[in-house]
Design a protein around this motif. Structure first.
Motif, PDB file in Angstrom:
ATOM      1  N   GLN A 228      49.407  40.450  18.183  1.00 23.96           N
ATOM      2  CA  GLN A 228      48.046  40.968  18.000  1.00 23.96           C
ATOM      3  C   GLN A 228      47.960  41.701  16.662  1.00 23.96           C
ATOM      4  OE1 GLN A 228      46.737  42.871  21.704  1.00 23.96           O
ATOM      5  NE2 GLN A 228      47.684  41.224  22.866  1.00 23.96           N
TER       6      GLN A 228
ATOM      7  N   CYS B 186      51.357  46.082  21.612  1.00 19.50           N
ATOM      8  CA  CYS B 186      50.072  45.422  21.856  1.00 19.50           C
ATOM      9  C   CYS B 186      50.094  44.372  22.953  1.00 19.50           C
ATOM     10  CB  CYS B 186      49.592  44.720  20.592  1.00 19.50           C
ATOM     11  SG  CYS B 186      49.250  45.802  19.211  1.00 19.50           S
TER      12      CYS B 186
ATOM     13  N   TYR C 184      54.543  41.574  25.671  1.00 16.75           N
ATOM     14  CA  TYR C 184      55.723  40.726  25.412  1.00 16.75           C
ATOM     15  C   TYR C 184      55.641  39.275  25.877  1.00 16.75           C
ATOM     16  CZ  TYR C 184      57.813  45.266  24.412  1.00 16.75           C
ATOM     17  OH  TYR C 184      58.053  46.505  23.901  1.00 16.75           O
ATOM     18  N   GLN C 185      54.849  38.994  26.894  1.00 18.85           N
ATOM     19  CA  GLN C 185      54.870  37.642  27.470  1.00 18.85           C
ATOM     20  C   GLN C 185      54.618  36.578  26.400  1.00 18.85           C
ATOM     21  OE1 GLN C 185      52.538  37.429  30.991  1.00 18.85           O
ATOM     22  NE2 GLN C 185      52.440  35.197  31.049  1.00 18.85           N
TER      23      GLN C 185
ATOM     24  N   MET D 256      52.417  50.790  17.018  1.00 22.94           N
ATOM     25  CA  MET D 256      53.681  50.650  16.280  1.00 22.94           C
ATOM     26  C   MET D 256      53.542  51.107  14.827  1.00 22.94           C
ATOM     27  SD  MET D 256      55.703  50.005  18.563  1.00 22.94           S
ATOM     28  CE  MET D 256      57.167  49.892  17.579  1.00 22.94           C
TER      29      MET D 256
ATOM     30  N   GLY E 185      45.746  38.100  26.096  1.00 19.71           N
ATOM     31  CA  GLY E 185      46.614  39.017  25.346  1.00 19.71           C
ATOM     32  C   GLY E 185      46.152  40.461  25.472  1.00 19.71           C
TER      33      GLY E 185
ATOM     34  N   ARG F 236      47.046  41.675  29.041  1.00 12.48           N
ATOM     35  CA  ARG F 236      48.483  41.925  29.231  1.00 12.48           C
ATOM     36  C   ARG F 236      48.931  43.188  28.504  1.00 12.48           C
ATOM     37  NH1 ARG F 236      48.983  35.845  28.751  1.00 12.48           N
ATOM     38  NH2 ARG F 236      49.093  35.301  30.938  1.00 12.48           N
ATOM     39  N   GLY F 237      48.436  43.355  27.282  1.00 14.68           N
ATOM     40  CA  GLY F 237      48.821  44.550  26.521  1.00 14.68           C
ATOM     41  C   GLY F 237      48.393  45.822  27.232  1.00 14.68           C
TER      42      GLY F 237
ATOM     43  N   ALA G 149      50.626  46.450  30.235  1.00 16.43           N
ATOM     44  CA  ALA G 149      51.940  46.955  29.808  1.00 16.43           C
ATOM     45  C   ALA G 149      51.863  48.452  29.525  1.00 16.43           C
ATOM     46  CB  ALA G 149      52.415  46.199  28.562  1.00 16.43           C
ATOM     47  N   GLN G 150      50.777  48.887  28.917  1.00 15.16           N
ATOM     48  CA  GLN G 150      50.654  50.324  28.633  1.00 15.16           C
ATOM     49  C   GLN G 150      50.487  51.121  29.929  1.00 15.16           C
ATOM     50  OE1 GLN G 150      47.564  50.165  25.586  1.00 15.16           O
ATOM     51  NE2 GLN G 150      49.093  50.493  23.995  1.00 15.16           N
TER      52      GLN G 150
ATOM     53  N   ILE H  22      59.039  53.663  25.365  1.00 14.57           N
ATOM     54  CA  ILE H  22      58.072  52.571  25.368  1.00 14.57           C
ATOM     55  C   ILE H  22      58.745  51.394  26.094  1.00 14.57           C
ATOM     56  CG2 ILE H  22      56.793  50.949  23.911  1.00 14.57           C
ATOM     57  CD1 ILE H  22      55.777  53.611  23.211  1.00 14.57           C
ATOM     58  N   PRO H  23      58.082  50.801  27.070  1.00 10.71           N
ATOM     59  CA  PRO H  23      58.737  49.697  27.781  1.00 10.71           C
ATOM     60  C   PRO H  23      59.037  48.510  26.860  1.00 10.71           C
ATOM     61  CG  PRO H  23      56.451  49.972  28.518  1.00 10.71           C
ATOM     62  CD  PRO H  23      56.760  51.116  27.611  1.00 10.71           C
ATOM     63  N   THR H  24      60.127  47.804  27.160  1.00  7.05           N
ATOM     64  CA  THR H  24      60.528  46.644  26.358  1.00  7.05           C
ATOM     65  C   THR H  24      60.248  45.359  27.145  1.00  7.05           C
ATOM     66  OG1 THR H  24      62.758  46.307  27.235  1.00  7.05           O
ATOM     67  CG2 THR H  24      62.499  48.067  25.612  1.00  7.05           C
ATOM     68  N   ALA H  25      60.652  44.257  26.555  1.00  8.63           N
ATOM     69  CA  ALA H  25      60.449  42.951  27.197  1.00  8.63           C
ATOM     70  C   ALA H  25      61.177  42.849  28.542  1.00  8.63           C
ATOM     71  CB  ALA H  25      60.923  41.837  26.265  1.00  8.63           C
ATOM     72  N   MET H  26      62.162  43.719  28.766  1.00 10.24           N
ATOM     73  CA  MET H  26      62.892  43.698  30.035  1.00 10.24           C
ATOM     74  C   MET H  26      62.098  44.384  31.147  1.00 10.24           C
ATOM     75  SD  MET H  26      65.672  42.116  29.635  1.00 10.24           S
ATOM     76  CE  MET H  26      66.893  42.634  30.850  1.00 10.24           C
TER      77      MET H  26
ATOM     78  N   ILE I 203      58.544  44.752  31.244  1.00 15.37           N
ATOM     79  CA  ILE I 203      57.191  44.252  31.508  1.00 15.37           C
ATOM     80  C   ILE I 203      57.287  42.808  32.009  1.00 15.37           C
ATOM     81  CG2 ILE I 203      54.925  43.774  30.509  1.00 15.37           C
ATOM     82  CD1 ILE I 203      55.679  46.769  30.603  1.00 15.37           C
ATOM     83  N   PRO I 204      56.755  42.549  33.195  1.00 16.02           N
ATOM     84  CA  PRO I 204      56.865  41.196  33.754  1.00 16.02           C
ATOM     85  C   PRO I 204      55.834  40.259  33.116  1.00 16.02           C
ATOM     86  CG  PRO I 204      55.544  42.560  35.200  1.00 16.02           C
ATOM     87  CD  PRO I 204      55.999  43.448  34.074  1.00 16.02           C
ATOM     88  N   ASP I 205      55.980  38.975  33.368  1.00 18.92           N
ATOM     89  CA  ASP I 205      54.893  38.058  33.071  1.00 18.92           C
ATOM     90  C   ASP I 205      53.702  38.474  33.932  1.00 18.92           C
ATOM     91  OD1 ASP I 205      56.281  36.654  31.207  1.00 18.92           O
ATOM     92  OD2 ASP I 205      56.839  34.999  32.534  1.00 18.92           O
ATOM     93  N   ILE I 206      52.538  38.397  33.370  1.00 15.49           N
ATOM     94  CA  ILE I 206      51.347  38.836  34.101  1.00 15.49           C
ATOM     95  C   ILE I 206      50.436  37.640  34.323  1.00 15.49           C
ATOM     96  CG2 ILE I 206      49.264  40.261  33.929  1.00 15.49           C
ATOM     97  CD1 ILE I 206      51.322  42.190  32.282  1.00 15.49           C
TER      98      ILE I 206
END
Ligand code: FES
Ligand code: FES
Lengths: 166, 866
Positions: free
Chosen positions: A103, A143, A146-147, B198, B752, B755-756, B759-760, B788-792, B794-797
């Motif tokens: 993003q 943003c 991650y998916q 970021m 997107g 999902r963002g 994740a927050q 801050i959560p990482t790719a590990m 946050i699940p697929d949504i």
């Protein structure tokens, strides 16, 4: 606070670079400020976020934590090197674009370089989705959740594996 | 009409235009801006939460070679105007303060001095050489401390740390509680956490050494807001010079007044609002004299300024914001003041430690709630008291806390039938960093309501779905009006969205699934949350925040330009920072004009070219406002293009077809003209054909869109968890969002955004906290403390869309904030469900592993819940 300065030689994106640098300066600073390679981003400067990731001799490193002089004699690749010669997006970048991976994209250079090093690993079958997640877990993105980034790397892996096996 | 939907781009998963630049590493974020002869700034910041400043010794720092300028708060008094409150509400105190601390520091990280040097490193070295004598004062770190009459007040002039109070009643609250068969009471807490884009903050104040003119490069959500706030607060001169200037530019001064009069004449809503507010404004002016003086000084200063000296602002690529960049910050003013003083460009880039400590914090709120219900679950009324800890200094140009309070009160009923509501708000000030808006700043209403519905269901012995079904407003009841005021139109689909979520997840069979898992030793849970989001809300929605707000913000300007070379430029006041407007707005324009997307360029972020608008990109408004404006302006442009092409092709305009950028008569595609031909013809023809075209432009069409019918977005989130009571870890094996944001311009962009946001929300519950100790010392200044959560993590949504068909113009609605609004409630509800056999009651939002273990009784409770 007089600066102690030392010579530094390295290759950056294939170009030989010779500089004299203050010993306290980081690799990220040299890339961004002295070489104008602003694709490499700084988001934490304490080694957690991965935004500053570049490849040193093919391995992903955090250029915010590394002193420039530690890269002496090494070969550095930055995000700018991933583009094709005509400046178009390279295959990895294109796979990420096709997946709407990013993003604001401030984190993108770090993810791209982490993924670039992952893809360069010599292996018969590509990493699984779970392995990709794990490999990317050293990079923060605020943003996307991650998916889409995982999707992008997966897409690049699939393309690469297909190309290798073709 | 929905002609845009017939096109080839709108609705498709079109790749992003911005990626060609951003993924190549060729973006231009604020730290990438480099201008000739630029100096670098760093700030000396307070290590204390609360202290008197004694002496400041700059001698050693000033002597360091390469240091050009050091300014302290005292120095700013003659160079800048103080920050002041711009809002008007009864029982509201807004302190007046300077960009750098004067006399007193009020939170850890409060800026005390700015150092400008040849390099950032040198400026930081110099900061370390500054000696400040602090006399520490007790800190205010909790609401209880703030309200303790024996403790120090953060702002002595206000005599209390309670800065805002409001009490309102909607509907017949007494009757509702008198008729209640049960009254259920609970208090819910939400912890302070943070936007943390970021890219942190930053600014480059570029000064042209010959003219002294300033261009501000900013990482912001609104370029015009930066320009005007900086213009208002910097460039201070003695009053006699201001007055002399006003006299010398008498015509200009008159024009300003005439402009205001014209605006009011054209905006009766604003006149009515001003009349309504007059007594409140008057009272504030009399009771808060400091503010009145500051405000008058700054505005008179602005009027008595040579308009040629006004700064311009430029936003390039922005590395995320989530509300943090809606403000002009104290550091921005200090940097601009230093640059003007030196007559040289100055750059300041915030580091992560600063951004965590002072850059943006939010969400520290609690609600005491009583719900009047019948045994069957029918909700009759609620009494709520919201308390917000706003930190020490309010944001500028407005304090985020009071806006959040107003919005939370407005949205409290959500999509449910709530006939009566009593709502109290309190805002306290403390020795913490500034409270700023964070993605869905009113999210507390959803967290509290959805948590409470679970509590009520449990107490009444109903299922959690049942209590929602009994109270959700269905299609057959629309249109309706929320008891707090806003209208719910027939597109408000919360009930349908909820049912689809139940269907998709099989939620109605959940009890069985969970019982089986519990029996097998697996601790699983499910929770859901339903909300609607005013994105942008019905017409006039913002008047619920304050009188006149809608008249002020419900105007989206746009300029559509056919350039001489046949390309099309859209100039917008939006400042995209991840929302992909360069793509979505181009999709709309390309379909409307019948041209390939490559022909369209979205121009934004430059106050020299962007139409005026102070909102920028915020509040999930762009989907409706910017899209509608684009459709209007490109429709006008298309009409002009068709007229000119009809002349060139010697046909009637009604017979003209535009396809893939080729313009021809229907049925004879081989004889076509291009946009470049039309541009040429327009320039030949002159003024009449060119609209408001400037310079080389061929045609320019300007439009202002008022938001039309507006509307609601909404969603139901369903979160599944599995908890390990050995470690306290919460896993999220499945997360489902069913949502309705109207017609979708680009599904990948919508997904997107959702999902963002989710994740927050997950981060807020399981990981993130801007921790202060009970003295006000800040304890989360790195990404090792603030997780801050990482790719590990946050699940697929999984996302499902509901689209409610409609002929409403620009039936696109926002999704920027919703993900973050629904997730905390859904996740907390799931966690309570997973711990339900232990009798665990979740009334707080921050649930890291240690807290899960405490709640489950695995380890003794050490920490208080905040
Ligand atoms: S900037 Fe290097 S890890 Fe964050
Ligand atoms: S896309 Fe914004 S931080 Fe990753």
């Amino acid at each position: 606070m007089t600066a102690d300065r030392h010579p530094l030689s390295m290759t950056v994106n294939g170009n030989r670079i010779d500089l004299v640098v203050e010993s306290r300066r980081t690799l990220a600073e040299i890339l961004r400020e002295d070489l104008g390679l602003t694709g490499t981003h700084l988001a934490c400067e304490h080694g957690v976020c991965g935004a500053c990731t570049v490849a040193l001799d093919g391995k992903a490193v955090r250029s915010c934590l590394m002193l420039a002089l530690q890269a002496d004699g090494g070969a550095i690749e930055t995000v700018e090197s991933l583009c094709d010669d005509d400046g178009a997006l390279g295959p990895l970048q294109q796979a990420m674009a096709d997946s709407h991976s990013f993003q604001c994209a401030f984190c993108a250079p770090g993810f791209l370089m982490t993924a670039h090093c992952l893809l360069a690993e010599d292996r018969d079958i590509g990493p699984t989705r779970d392995e990709i997640r794990e490999e990317l877990s050293g990079n923060l993105c605020r943003c996307t959740g991650y998916q889409s980034i995982v999707d992008g790397v997966e897409r690049a892996v699939t393309a690469l594996v297909e190309a290798r096996n073709a | 009409m929905r002609e845009s939907l017939m096109g080839k781009y709108v609705g498709a998963r079109v790749n992003r235009v911005e990626d060609k630049r951003l993924l190549a590493g060729a973006g231009r974020y604020i730290d990438d801006v480099s201008v000739p002869d630029m100096l670098h700034a760093a700030f000396l910041r307070s290590p204390y939460p609360h202290a008197e400043i004694g002496s400041i010794d700059l001698t050693a720092a000033q002597a360091l070679p390469g240091v050009h300028l050091i300014l302290t708060g005292e120095d700013l008094k003659s160079r800048t105007y103080p920050f002041f409150g711009t809002l008007n509400f009864p029982r509201f105190y807004q302190p007046t303060f300077w960009a750098l601390a004067v006399d007193r520091v009020r939170h850890v990280g409060d800026p005390v001095a700015i150092v400008v040097a040849d390099s950032r490193r040198l400026a930081e070295d110099a900061c370390e050489l500054i000696e400040v004598d602090y006399e520490p004062l007790p800190g205010i770190a909790t609401v209880e401390q703030a309200l303790d009459a024996d403790r120090a007040v953060v702002w002595p002039k206000s005599k209390t740390n309670l800065h805002y109070q409001a009490s309102e009643r909607f509907g017949d609250v007494d009757a509702a509680f008198a008729a209640a068969e049960r009254v259920i009471v609970e208090t819910f807490d939400q912890h302070r956490h943070s936007n943390q884009p970021m890219e942190a903050r930053g600014i480059v104040a570029e000064v042209d050494p010959s003219s002294g003119e300033m261009t501000i490069h900013a990482s912001t959500q609104s370029a015009h807001m930066v320009k005007w706030c900086i213009a208002l607060l910097t460039g201070r001169r003695p009053l006699r010079r201001v007055v002399r200037q006003m006299i010398s530019q008498r015509d200009h001064t008159k024009a300003i007044f005439k402009g205001m009069a014209d605006y009011l004449k054209a905006t009766p809503a604003m006149v009515a609002a001003l009349k309504e507010m007059a007594p409140v404004m008057l009272k504030q002016n009399v009771t808060n004299v400091e503010r009145t003086k500051a405000m008058n000084g700054a505005f008179v200063g602005l009027m008595g300024r040579d308009p040629k000296t006004l700064p311009a602002a430029l936003a390039g690529d922005v590395g995320g914001a989530f509300g943090a960049k809606t403000a002009v910050h104290r550091e921005d003013v200090a940097v601009c003041a230093a640059a003007l003083e030196l007559g040289r460009s100055v750059k300041w880039i915030e580091d992560r430690n600063e951004h965590l400590t002072v850059g943006s914090q939010a969400r520290e709120e609690s609600v005491d709630l009583a719900v009047a219900v019948r045994h069957d679950g029918t909700i009759l009324g609620m009494r709520a008291r919201l308390t917000i800890d706003s930190g020490a200094y309010p944001g500028f140009p407005y304090g985020g806390a009071v806006i959040a309070a107003r919005l939370a009160r407005t949205m409290f009923p959500g999509p449910y039938r709530l006939p009566a509501l009593e709502f109290h708000s309190r805002i306290i000030t403390s020795n913490k960093a500034t409270y700023l808006p964070y993605r869905g700043p009113w999210e507390i209403e959803t967290f509290v309501r959805e948590r409470m519905l679970d509590v009520v269901a449990r107490q009444l012995g109903l299922s959690r779905a049942e209590i929602r079904r009994r109270n959700l407003i269905g299609d057959d009841e629309l249109p309706a009006t929320m008891v707090t005021g806003p209208a719910l139109d027939v597109r408000m689909s919360a009930r349908r969205v909820f049912e689809k979520a139940m269907d998709v997840t099989g939620a109605d069979d959940w009890e069985k699934t969970r019982a089986e898992a519990f029996a097998a030793g697996r601790r699983i849970g499910m929770g859901f949350a339903t909300y609607i989001e005013a994105a942008p809300g019905p017409p006039g929605y913002m008047d619920n925040v304050g009188p006149g707000f809608s008249a002020m913000v419900d105007r989206e300007p746009i300029n559509a330009v056919l350039e001489a070379d046949g390309t099309v430029t859209l100039h917008t006041q939006q400042v995209t920072h991840g929302q992909s407007h360069e793509t979505t707005l181009a999709q709309l324009a390309a379909d409307q004009l019948g041209v390939p997307m490559e022909v369209i360029r979205i121009s934004y972020g430059n106050t020299r070219t962007a139409p005026f608008g102070l909102v920028g990109t915020a509040g999930s408004r762009a989907a409706t406002f910017a899209s509608g404006a684009v459709l209007l302006a490109t429709k006008g442009l298309r009409d002009r293009i068709v007229d000119l092409a009809a002349d060139l092709l010697e046909a009637a305009p009604s017979d003209i077809v535009v396809e893939d950028g080729r313009i021809h008569v229907a049925g004879t595609p081989s004889i076509a003209v291009t946009l470049a031909d039309v541009a040429h013809a327009a320039r030949e023809k002159g003024d009449e054909a060119r609209g408001a075209a400037r310079g080389d432009e061929a045609i320019r069409v300007s439009e202002l869109f008022d938001g039309g019918a507006g509307g609601w977005s909404g969603a139901t989130h369903v979160c599944f968890v599995e908890i390990d009571l050995d470690t306290g870890l919460v896993k999220i094996p499945r997360y489902v969002v069913v949502e309705d944001c109207g017609e979708i311009i680009n599904p990948a962009v919508v997904d997107g955004q959702i999902r963002g946001g989710v994740a927050q929300g997950i981060g807020a519950v399981l990981y993130e906290k801007s921790t202060y100790d009970d003295q006000g010392q800040f304890q989360a200044g790195t990404f090792m403390d603030y997780l801050i959560p990482t790719a590990m993590e946050i699940p697929d949504i999984e996302i499902h869309h509901v689209e409610t068909p409609s002929d409403v113009f620009a039936n696109y609605r926002g999704v920027g904030e919703g993900g973050a609004i629904g997730a905390p409630a859904a996740l907390c509800n799931a966690i309570e469900d997973a711990l339900s056999d232990l009798g665990v009651r979740i009334t707080e939002q921050h649930l890291p592993p240690a807290r899960i273990l405490e709640l489950a009784g695995v380890i003794p409770t050490l920490s208080p819940s905040r």
